[in-house]
Scaffold this motif. Sequence first.
Motif, PDB file in Angstrom:
ATOM      1  N   THR A  44       0.841  -1.191   0.000  1.00  0.00           N
ATOM      2  CA  THR A  44       0.000   0.000   0.000  1.00  0.00           C
ATOM      3  C   THR A  44       0.873   1.237   0.000  1.00  0.00           C
ATOM      4  OG1 THR A  44      -1.769   1.215   1.139  1.00  0.00           O
ATOM      5  CG2 THR A  44      -0.151   0.116   2.530  1.00  0.00           C
ATOM      6  N   GLY A  45       0.271   2.350  -0.398  1.00  0.00           N
ATOM      7  CA  GLY A  45       0.984   3.618  -0.381  1.00  0.00           C
ATOM      8  C   GLY A  45       0.643   4.410   0.861  1.00  0.00           C
ATOM      9  N   GLY A  46       0.871   5.728   0.789  1.00  0.00           N
ATOM     10  CA  GLY A  46       0.568   6.606   1.923  1.00  0.00           C
ATOM     11  C   GLY A  46       1.704   6.634   2.937  1.00  0.00           C
ATOM     12  N   SER A  47       1.425   7.239   4.088  1.00  0.00           N
ATOM     13  CA  SER A  47       2.460   7.418   5.114  1.00  0.00           C
ATOM     14  C   SER A  47       2.443   6.332   6.184  1.00  0.00           C
ATOM     15  CB  SER A  47       2.269   8.782   5.784  1.00  0.00           C
ATOM     16  OG  SER A  47       0.948   8.861   6.316  1.00  0.00           O
ATOM     17  N   THR A  48       1.256   5.793   6.468  1.00  0.00           N
ATOM     18  CA  THR A  48       1.151   4.836   7.584  1.00  0.00           C
ATOM     19  C   THR A  48       2.095   3.638   7.478  1.00  0.00           C
ATOM     20  OG1 THR A  48      -1.150   5.508   7.932  1.00  0.00           O
ATOM     21  CG2 THR A  48      -0.469   3.425   8.934  1.00  0.00           C
ATOM     22  N   ASP A  76      -1.994   0.569  -5.445  1.00  0.00           N
ATOM     23  CA  ASP A  76      -2.468   1.727  -6.185  1.00  0.00           C
ATOM     24  C   ASP A  76      -1.344   2.742  -6.324  1.00  0.00           C
ATOM     25  OD1 ASP A  76      -2.685   2.559  -3.375  1.00  0.00           O
ATOM     26  OD2 ASP A  76      -3.710   4.328  -4.154  1.00  0.00           O
ATOM     27  N   ARG A  78      -0.246   6.900  -7.591  1.00  0.00           N
ATOM     28  CA  ARG A  78      -0.541   8.237  -8.128  1.00  0.00           C
ATOM     29  C   ARG A  78       0.094   8.269  -9.516  1.00  0.00           C
ATOM     30  NH1 ARG A  78       1.027  10.016  -2.834  1.00  0.00           N
ATOM     31  NH2 ARG A  78      -0.389   9.068  -1.338  1.00  0.00           N
ATOM     32  N   ASN A  88       3.974   6.208  -4.860  1.00  0.00           N
ATOM     33  CA  ASN A  88       3.933   5.116  -3.867  1.00  0.00           C
ATOM     34  C   ASN A  88       5.069   4.132  -4.099  1.00  0.00           C
ATOM     35  OD1 ASN A  88       1.710   6.005  -2.413  1.00  0.00           O
ATOM     36  ND2 ASN A  88       0.254   4.922  -3.714  1.00  0.00           N
ATOM     37  N   GLY A 148      -4.395   0.814   3.302  1.00  0.00           N
ATOM     38  CA  GLY A 148      -4.551   1.845   4.331  1.00  0.00           C
ATOM     39  C   GLY A 148      -5.985   2.347   4.243  1.00  0.00           C
ATOM     40  N   MET A 149      -6.305   3.343   5.040  1.00  0.00           N
ATOM     41  CA  MET A 149      -7.633   3.945   4.981  1.00  0.00           C
ATOM     42  C   MET A 149      -7.519   5.454   5.157  1.00  0.00           C
ATOM     43  SD  MET A 149     -11.022   3.393   7.400  1.00  0.00           S
ATOM     44  CE  MET A 149     -10.502   4.627   8.610  1.00  0.00           C
ATOM     45  N   GLY A 150      -8.090   6.181   4.229  1.00  0.00           N
ATOM     46  CA  GLY A 150      -8.100   7.634   4.366  1.00  0.00           C
ATOM     47  C   GLY A 150      -9.167   8.079   5.352  1.00  0.00           C
ATOM     48  N   HIS A 154     -11.759   6.008   2.152  1.00  0.00           N
ATOM     49  CA  HIS A 154     -11.232   5.381   0.911  1.00  0.00           C
ATOM     50  C   HIS A 154     -10.139   4.396   1.286  1.00  0.00           C
ATOM     51  CE1 HIS A 154      -7.751   8.265   0.949  1.00  0.00           C
ATOM     52  NE2 HIS A 154      -7.157   7.256   0.347  1.00  0.00           N
ATOM     53  N   THR A 155      -9.889   3.485   0.339  1.00  0.00           N
ATOM     54  CA  THR A 155      -8.762   2.566   0.471  1.00  0.00           C
ATOM     55  C   THR A 155      -8.188   2.322  -0.915  1.00  0.00           C
ATOM     56  OG1 THR A 155      -8.009   0.503   1.520  1.00  0.00           O
ATOM     57  CG2 THR A 155     -10.064   0.397   0.239  1.00  0.00           C
ATOM     58  N   ALA A 156      -6.906   2.035  -0.997  1.00  0.00           N
ATOM     59  CA  ALA A 156      -6.214   2.064  -2.295  1.00  0.00           C
ATOM     60  C   ALA A 156      -6.598   3.397  -2.940  1.00  0.00           C
ATOM     61  CB  ALA A 156      -6.580   0.845  -3.132  1.00  0.00           C
ATOM     62  N   ARG A 184      -5.286   8.379 -10.822  1.00  0.00           N
ATOM     63  CA  ARG A 184      -4.730   7.277 -10.057  1.00  0.00           C
ATOM     64  C   ARG A 184      -4.926   5.991 -10.852  1.00  0.00           C
ATOM     65  NH1 ARG A 184      -4.374   7.572  -4.262  1.00  0.00           N
ATOM     66  NH2 ARG A 184      -3.915   9.703  -3.598  1.00  0.00           N
ATOM     67  N   LYS A 207      -9.117   9.275  12.073  1.00  0.00           N
ATOM     68  CA  LYS A 207      -9.850   8.156  11.459  1.00  0.00           C
ATOM     69  C   LYS A 207     -10.719   7.414  12.479  1.00  0.00           C
ATOM     70  CE  LYS A 207      -6.075   7.885   8.219  1.00  0.00           C
ATOM     71  NZ  LYS A 207      -4.940   7.110   7.663  1.00  0.00           N
TER      72      LYS A 207
END
Length: 251
Positions: A44-48, A76, A78, A88, A148-150, A154-156, A184, A207
């Motif tokens: 997964t992407g993001g910071s978490t 997923d 960007r 990502n 992850g989860m925004g 959202h996810t992915a 995306r 969250k």
Amino acid sequence: MLDPRYILHTDADLAALSQSAALYWLEQAQQAIEQRGVFHVALTGGSTPQPLYRLLARPDMTERIDWSCVHIFIGDERYVAHDHPDSNFGMARDCLLDHVSIPEGNIHPIPTHYEHACEAAEQYANLINAIVPLSGGQAPIFDLIMLGMGDDGHTASLFPGTDILRCDDKSVAAVYVEKLASWRVSMTYPCLNQARQIMVMVSGGSKAAILAHILQKDSETLYPIQAVLPTGEVHWFIDHAAASQLDQSSF
Ligand code: 6PG
């Protein structure tokens, strides 16, 4: 009743949840390699997930699996160059992939050099289908998909109100996200819901309200992540801040 596929892991903070998640990740890798000789995983992407990736890159962790049996995909992306700060794949390379002895041919980023994201999505789906075993319905069966989860649920790149939520005939699709004003490429529900195991990492108080809704019994499906209901288990790795609004009696 909490969905029987949901397994909750709660830890004090992001550092502790990353440690729990890293051990689970390695366990899934070891099991897959022992049983089938290969571990097909989507990051997964993001910071978490970044602390988790850095933990997996530590020598005392990398030595626990044979990385030549691991195939890395991205859930997923960007639609930017892989050396763009938002990429990502670029993040996964910096935090993990550049620090483990995985053959270059086992690393499968989402291509972002095509003129349009739709072509990239089609190419990536073809690549996945050539490597990952397919179900009867021709969906790839990943051993593990990380999510992850925004704070909008959202996810992915399955964002609320976007067309990709209705995509039921492709494993990967392109989506224009109005609120981000960007394209995306993302795995879709048919792909996610064929996974043997899914792990979702959620950290932070922003969250907590959505998580409390999602993890309460019989909750109405309001958010994209609630439609992630695979054949296997969904392991939620959450810290106390994200779990702060959970009703302990609900699970
Ligand atoms: C992405 C991710 C996305 C992410 C959530 C949570 O491309 O950003 O795939 O789905 O997991 O937005 O992001 P954080 O971990 O940064 O909160």
